[in-house]
Design a protein around this motif. Structure first.
Motif, mmCIF file in Angstrom:
data_model
loop_
_atom_site.group_PDB
_atom_site.id
_atom_site.type_symbol
_atom_site.label_atom_id
_atom_site.label_comp_id
_atom_site.label_asym_id
_atom_site.label_seq_id
_atom_site.Cartn_x
_atom_site.Cartn_y
_atom_site.Cartn_z
ATOM 1 N N LEU A 1 0.816 -1.211 0.000
ATOM 2 C CA LEU A 1 0.000 0.000 0.000
ATOM 3 C C LEU A 1 0.849 1.261 0.000
ATOM 4 C CD1 LEU A 1 -2.907 -1.035 2.402
ATOM 5 C CD2 LEU A 1 -2.948 -0.846 -0.103
ATOM 6 N N GLN A 2 1.988 1.237 0.692
ATOM 7 C CA GLN A 2 2.874 2.399 0.666
ATOM 8 C C GLN A 2 3.486 2.589 -0.718
ATOM 9 O OE1 GLN A 2 5.665 2.115 3.888
ATOM 10 N NE2 GLN A 2 4.244 3.105 5.283
ATOM 11 N N HIS A 3 3.891 1.489 -1.349
ATOM 12 C CA HIS A 3 4.461 1.607 -2.693
ATOM 13 C C HIS A 3 3.398 2.035 -3.701
ATOM 14 C CE1 HIS A 3 7.803 -1.001 -1.131
ATOM 15 N NE2 HIS A 3 8.432 0.016 -1.649
ATOM 16 N N LEU A 4 2.203 1.486 -3.587
ATOM 17 C CA LEU A 4 1.126 1.833 -4.517
ATOM 18 C C LEU A 4 0.773 3.313 -4.395
ATOM 19 C CD1 LEU A 4 -0.740 0.629 -6.648
ATOM 20 C CD2 LEU A 4 -2.420 0.250 -4.840
ATOM 21 N N LYS A 5 0.746 3.822 -3.184
ATOM 22 C CA LYS A 5 0.456 5.243 -2.966
ATOM 23 C C LYS A 5 1.528 6.113 -3.619
ATOM 24 C CE LYS A 5 -0.233 8.596 0.707
ATOM 25 N NZ LYS A 5 -0.170 8.822 2.143
ATOM 26 N N ALA A 6 2.771 5.687 -3.534
ATOM 27 C CA ALA A 6 3.879 6.485 -4.067
ATOM 28 C C ALA A 6 3.974 6.425 -5.586
ATOM 29 C CB ALA A 6 5.197 6.033 -3.454
ATOM 30 N N VAL A 7 3.780 5.242 -6.178
ATOM 31 C CA VAL A 7 3.988 5.100 -7.624
ATOM 32 C C VAL A 7 2.702 5.189 -8.422
ATOM 33 C CG1 VAL A 7 6.091 3.756 -7.310
ATOM 34 C CG2 VAL A 7 3.932 2.567 -7.622
ATOM 35 N N GLY A 8 1.555 5.074 -7.783
ATOM 36 C CA GLY A 8 0.278 5.218 -8.468
ATOM 37 C C GLY A 8 -0.234 3.906 -9.030
ATOM 38 N N LEU A 9 -1.536 3.905 -9.305
ATOM 39 C CA LEU A 9 -2.203 2.702 -9.796
ATOM 40 C C LEU A 9 -1.699 2.282 -11.179
ATOM 41 C CD1 LEU A 9 -4.330 0.613 -9.116
ATOM 42 C CD2 LEU A 9 -6.038 2.096 -10.159
ATOM 43 N N ILE A 10 -1.265 3.247 -11.966
ATOM 44 C CA ILE A 10 -0.782 2.935 -13.317
ATOM 45 C C ILE A 10 0.482 2.066 -13.270
ATOM 46 C CG2 ILE A 10 0.664 4.972 -13.639
ATOM 47 C CD1 ILE A 10 -0.679 5.057 -16.497
ATOM 48 N N ASN A 11 1.214 2.131 -12.180
ATOM 49 C CA ASN A 11 2.436 1.341 -12.013
ATOM 50 C C ASN A 11 2.225 0.214 -11.011
ATOM 51 O OD1 ASN A 11 4.167 2.900 -13.760
ATOM 52 N ND2 ASN A 11 4.047 4.512 -12.231
ATOM 53 N N LEU A 12 1.113 -0.480 -11.133
ATOM 54 C CA LEU A 12 0.768 -1.564 -10.209
ATOM 55 C C LEU A 12 1.835 -2.650 -10.191
ATOM 56 C CD1 LEU A 12 -1.355 -2.840 -8.321
ATOM 57 C CD2 LEU A 12 -2.350 -3.904 -10.346
ATOM 58 N N LEU A 13 2.320 -3.052 -11.363
ATOM 59 C CA LEU A 13 3.346 -4.092 -11.441
ATOM 60 C C LEU A 13 4.634 -3.645 -10.738
ATOM 61 C CD1 LEU A 13 4.073 -6.879 -12.457
ATOM 62 C CD2 LEU A 13 4.809 -5.838 -14.600
ATOM 63 N N THR A 14 4.982 -2.381 -10.889
ATOM 64 C CA THR A 14 6.169 -1.859 -10.222
ATOM 65 C C THR A 14 5.996 -1.900 -8.705
ATOM 66 O OG1 THR A 14 6.661 -0.418 -12.088
ATOM 67 C CG2 THR A 14 7.677 0.157 -9.995
ATOM 68 N N ALA A 15 4.810 -1.563 -8.211
ATOM 69 C CA ALA A 15 4.551 -1.615 -6.769
ATOM 70 C C ALA A 15 4.711 -3.038 -6.250
ATOM 71 C CB ALA A 15 3.148 -1.083 -6.466
ATOM 72 N N ILE A 16 4.269 -4.012 -7.020
ATOM 73 C CA ILE A 16 4.425 -5.418 -6.629
ATOM 74 C C ILE A 16 5.902 -5.794 -6.584
ATOM 75 C CG2 ILE A 16 3.986 -7.804 -7.344
ATOM 76 C CD1 ILE A 16 1.282 -6.753 -8.462
ATOM 77 N N LYS A 17 6.662 -5.387 -7.603
ATOM 78 C CA LYS A 17 8.098 -5.691 -7.649
ATOM 79 C C LYS A 17 8.834 -5.039 -6.483
ATOM 80 C CE LYS A 17 8.622 -6.077 -12.661
ATOM 81 N NZ LYS A 17 9.262 -5.436 -13.821
ATOM 82 N N LEU A 18 8.506 -3.779 -6.189
ATOM 83 C CA LEU A 18 9.169 -3.074 -5.098
ATOM 84 C C LEU A 18 8.897 -3.754 -3.764
ATOM 85 C CD1 LEU A 18 8.466 0.619 -6.127
ATOM 86 C CD2 LEU A 18 10.638 -0.607 -6.293
#
Length: 80
Positions: free
Chosen positions: A21-38
């Motif tokens: 949730l912290q990564h998703l908030k920072a990178v946005g919904l458009i970068n969902l895959l990136t939030a998962i990787k992070l």
């Protein structure tokens, strides 16, 4: 560092949710895959850090920051 407290007490699901949730908030919904990787890289850093494997920890940290800097987020995740 709430996520670290969860991690230390082996509450993996709470740790993953908190970090994601912290990564998703920072990178946005458009970068969902990136939030998962992070989230994955940060969990790996914590897991390997416990076993004192410096090289693997360093590799995962480099992967984490390379992935994060690739998208140039307007803000960086606060991991508190």
């Amino acid at each position: 560092m709430k996520w670290w407290m969860y991690f230390r007490h082996k509450q993996k699901l709470q740790t993953i949710i908190h970090l994601f949730l912290q990564h998703l908030k920072a990178v946005g919904l458009i970068n969902l895959l990136t939030a998962i990787k992070l989230t994955y890289f940060l969990m790996e850093i914590g897991r390997v850090h416990k076993s004192r494997d410096i090289e693997t920890t360093k590799h995962n940290a480099i992967q984490y920051w390379a992935e994060l800097l690739k998208i140039k987020p307007p803000q960086y995740p606060y991991l508190g």
